[in-house]
Enzyme design. Structure first.
Site, PDB file in Angstrom:
ATOM      1  CD  GLU A  49      -2.424  -1.959   1.166  1.00 56.66           C
ATOM      2  OE1 GLU A  49      -3.404  -2.567   0.712  1.00 56.66           O
ATOM      3  OE2 GLU A  49      -1.505  -2.520   1.795  1.00 56.66           O
ATOM      4  CB  THR A  50       1.346   4.108  -1.982  1.00 49.84           C
ATOM      5  OG1 THR A  50       2.412   3.270  -2.434  1.00 49.84           O
ATOM      6  CG2 THR A  50       1.840   5.542  -1.908  1.00 49.84           C
TER       7      THR A  50
END
Length: 292
Positions: A49-50
């Site tokens: 995830e970002t």
């Protein structure tokens, strides 16, 4: 070319190169990033995830230091997700130790509602998330295919449940222990992927009792571009209620037994909202800028 601060954090760990990686992009209120560019950045980072954080209540040069309320969004390399625990913890860590937050807690406005993160001592954090209690899932051929792909076989004694909000499937074989979960080698075949799509599955949690912890788990989400997520905070909004039913307690010391591994503290809150308090640690790995 616009530049943004970006920080890579290992979450749910006290030491580097364990737990779960997340990238955190600090987006000033006067310099927004469009959805397509956020997705492109997440694909470029190519980790589970970002997160993108934007101050909502204040503007100006000190907005990241003084604001207590932020917009927060999470993207995998292939799509935006509704909830992500480790990237929320990473965002709080980035605010405190890299962006100079002067607050004792922060509020994140997200697709899953408002999330609160309290800053503790020694890089520790406590997050309040909505619980997502799972319920028994009707068994059909697609469900059997998914379970067999994760556990290696389907048999009637395996408990299969689904969480209504996140659409996480829980698979629990009462004959398996923690070491069995560690040794799982899921076969995420085209048939398993197609079955999961038909059942609108986002991810599958395999879980068991574990020596040294109340329970352990692993999380597989090929349907959103993550074959295995190392440590999944959001999965514990499902696992907390699931194990409460089995163990008759509301406080847990959990372990996600992926190769990187991570410790997760859980406390089910006795309130009308049925919140889950998720606690853990984080470590900064990289801090710099990204050109967009």
């Amino acid at each position: 070319m616009p530049q943004y601060r970006i920080i890579t954090v290992d979450a749910f760990t006290k030491v580097a190169f364990k737990g779960n990686q997340a990238a955190v992009v600090a987006v000033p209120s006067d310099s927004p990033i469009d959805d397509d560019t956020m997705q492109a950045i997440a694909a470029e980072m190519n980790i589970s995830e970002t997160a993108f954080i934007t101050p909502l209540m204040l503007q100006g040069p000190d907005e990241f230091k003084q604001s207590r309320v932020f917009g927060l969004r999470w993207f995998t390399p292939t799509c935006e997700v509704k909830l992500c625990g480790h990237a929320t913890l990473a965002a709080a860590h980035a605010l405190k130790y890299e962006l100079g937050s002067e607050c004792e807690k922060v509020y994140f406005e997200t697709a899953s509602g408002q999330l609160i993160v309290y800053f503790g001592l020694d890089n520790s954090y406590s997050m309040t998330f909505p619980a997502d209690p799972p319920a028994p899932m009707p068994i059909n051929d697609d469900v059997k295919t998914i379970v067999a792909g994760i556990l290696g076989e389907y048999k009637p004694s395996i408990q299969v449940e689904i969480s209504p909000s996140l659409r996480y499937m829980v698979v629990y074989d009462p004959t398996k222990v923690g070491e069995d979960i560690v040794q799982l080698e899921p076969k995420l075949s085209p048939e398993v992927l197609a079955a999961g799509k038909r059942e609108s599955i986002i991810g599958v949690i395999a879980t068991a009792k574990s020596s040294g912890h109340d329970f352990c788990s692993r999380f597989f989400a090929p349907w959103c571009g993550i074959n295995e997520d190392p440590v999944t905070g959001s999965a514990h909004t499902v696992l907390g209620p699931f194990w409460q039913e089995k163990l008759g307690k509301t406080s847990f010391n959990a372990y996600q037994c992926s190769k990187r591994g991570g410790e997760v503290g859980l406390q089910l809150e006795c309130n009308d909202d049925k919140d889950v308090n998720i606690s853990g640690w984080a470590v900064t790995i990289v801090s710099g800028t990204i050109n967009v």
